[in-house]
Design an enzyme around this catalytic site. Structure first.
Site, PDB file in Angstrom:
ATOM      1  N   HIS A 187       0.762  -1.091   0.084  1.00  0.00           N
ATOM      2  CA  HIS A 187      -0.024   0.030   0.043  1.00  0.00           C
ATOM      3  C   HIS A 187       0.847   1.204   0.009  1.00  0.00           C
ATOM      4  CE1 HIS A 187      -4.046  -1.882   0.856  1.00  0.00           C
ATOM      5  NE2 HIS A 187      -3.362  -2.915   1.242  1.00  0.00           N
ATOM      6  N   ASP A 402       3.755   9.553  -1.049  1.00  0.00           N
ATOM      7  CA  ASP A 402       2.393   8.845  -0.858  1.00  0.00           C
ATOM      8  C   ASP A 402       2.412   7.843  -1.997  1.00  0.00           C
ATOM      9  OD1 ASP A 402       0.365   8.427   0.847  1.00  0.00           O
ATOM     10  OD2 ASP A 402      -0.310  10.580   0.872  1.00  0.00           O
TER      11      ASP A 402
END
Length: 499
Positions: A187, A402
């Site tokens: 992730h 991110d």
């Protein structure tokens, strides 16, 4: 709620074995998700009675329907150290708690996962620490997760391992249960070769990941970084994103592991439904009134983490106030910074820095009627978050690194009238698909200032055109589509290569 056992007492639930099953022994579940945390949170009512509630996260939302259809189990830690729980059922899921001691939480989770891997995988924005005791605990805990998974998996089951805390689990599962179809999804970003090379246990982590038939990443660049590391540190043959993983020393391929991008998304339907609820719409209007009805509201929503670029955002906003490009009478910034890893020293210092910057800006620019920055160090329910999205004219996502940033997608999903504008860091995975946002390099403060001004002053027709295209992308590619795409590719990969 199921009974609580002492930390030293092993579970005796049928089908759950603390060691890997021997030949011919299989569990009962055809689909298993393995993640650091279970899919439920413990809640305690006013009478002190505890129960379990399904976690609100996007991953749980995406996989709950799959669980219901496929006789699924979820393996993870239940959140309390030094406590062992028996497996239990909640709604449509069978939950298999993996116990962690307080020392393991410190070494495996706070240590190796979040003070070694997290900063390393986020381009060394903060310096990672390398300690053998942390690595030993990480390896030990990963084995425990793998054992719990192998014990409950039916023959030929599909196992989907989630995220950087469990990178060794795929290989451990493959060694114990070669009958399984194993997927892994990362992730967070995967770093470039030159950064990943710093990890003392770089080969072991790569070997762990290559135990999966399919390794999913957020961005194509992450998959490319991983494959470069495989080539450099293992020397395996790679063709079209497929790694030929040999067995033994004879070089004969035992199986193929594929690395590919599957950008995660959100539960768009639930966000849209909330955004159209009258009480949520009224709450958004109330937020504007509470701020004194400014002409523009800017919004930042982040976990308080050094990867999110909150300091860069505050610096740009403060300079805009100093320049006179905006005034506190016309604009207000709401910064939600939810608490994060508060026991870790770097995060404690970050909080001090952010709160100091907010204090300086407010002290310089506030008036009796208007506040420059409303700083909210809280977590809020999703209804309040959607109300904030509706109240904000401009959403600021200035991450330094991110994996995806789902807040950007939630903001877009909430703008059902195609209003508002998104300022989005090019270093967030969401920038790959939300191309109509105003993309910025958050390290370029002047560029960030210009982007904020452009967002505020953009003509309405242009804002609506851009938001309409972004909403179309988010609505079409929701979290259910993401999970289905990954699982379809995993089964195809397994069928092609006889896993």
């Amino acid at each position: 709620m199921e009974p609580v056992l002492s930390a030293a007492q092993p579970s005796t639930t049928p089908g759950v074995n603390p060691s890997f099953p021997t030949d011919g022994q299989f569990g009962n579940f055809d689909f298993i998700v393995v993640s650091n945390r279970l899919a439920v949170d413990r809640v305690v009512d006013e009478h002190g009675e505890s129960s379990w509630r399904r976690s609100p996260g996007g991953l749980v939302t995406a996989l709950a329907p799959v669980m219901a259809k496929a006789d699924g189990a979820w393996v993870g830690w239940h959140g309390a150290p030094d406590e062992t729980l028996e497996p239990f059922d909640e709604s449509t899921m069978h939950l298999v708690p993996v116990p962690l001691s307080a020392e393991e939480v410190e070494l495996y989770y706070e240590g190796f996962s979040n003070a070694t891997l997290w900063p390393l995988y986020h381009d060394v924005i903060a310096s990672p620490e390398f300690h053998r005791t942390w690595w030993d605990s990480y390896r030990k805990v990963n084995k425990r997760f793998a054992e719990a998974t192998a014990s409950v998996a039916a023959e030929g089951a599909t196992v989907w391992v989630q995220d950087y805390q469990l990178q060794l689990v795929p290989k451990m599962l493959r060694q114990a249960r070669p009958d399984l179809k194993i997927g892994f999804f990362n992730h967070i970003p995967f770093p470039p070769l030159e950064i990943y090379a710093q990890l003392p246990w770089r080969r072991q982590v790569i070997e762990g990941l290559l135990g999966a038939d399919l390794i999913g990443f957020q961005r194509p660049s992450d998959a490319s970084n991983f494959l470069r590391c495989v080539r450099r540190f293992k020397g395996y043959t790679i063709k079209a994103q497929q790694v030929q993983v040999p067995q033994g020393d004879d070089g004969v391929p035992a199986y193929v592991s594929r690395a590919e991008a599957f950008p995660i998304s959100i539960d768009t339907a639930s966000i849209t439904e909330l955004a159209e609820r009258p009480d949520v719409i009224e709450r958004s209007r109330e937020i504007r009134r509470e701020l004194g009805d400014p002409q523009y509201i800017l919004l930042g929503v982040d976990r308080l983490d050094y990867t999110k670029g909150i300091g860069h955002r505050l610096k740009a906003y403060g300079e805009l106030l100093e320049d006179g490009a905006i005034t506190v009478e016309d604009a207000a910034l709401i910064q939600v910074a939810s608490p994060s890893r508060e026991r870790v020293e770097q995060y404690r210092l970050l909080r001090e820095d952010i709160e100091s910057a907010v204090g300086r800006i407010n002290g310089t620019h506030d008036t009796m009627k208007n506040t420059a920055i409303r700083y909210l160090h809280h977590s809020y329910p999703v209804e309040e978050m959607v109300a904030l999205y509706l109240a904000a004219d401009v959403m600021l996502v200035t991450a330094l690194r991110d994996g995806m940033n789902l807040v950007a997608k939630e903001y877009v999903a909430a703008r059902t009238g195609n209003t508002g504008m998104l300022v989005l860091s090019e270093f967030a995975g969401a920038a790959d698909t939300l191309r109509q946002a105003i993309l910025v390099n958050p390290h370029d403060i002047d560029g960030l200032k210009s982007a904020i001004v452009s967002a505020i002053n953009m003509p309405k027709t242009e804002r609506m055109r851009r938001m309409r295209l972004m909403r179309r992308q988010v609505v079409h590619n929701d979290v259910e589509r993401w999970s289905q795409a990954f699982l379809d590719a995993l089964h195809l990969e397994s069928a092609d290569h006889g896993a």
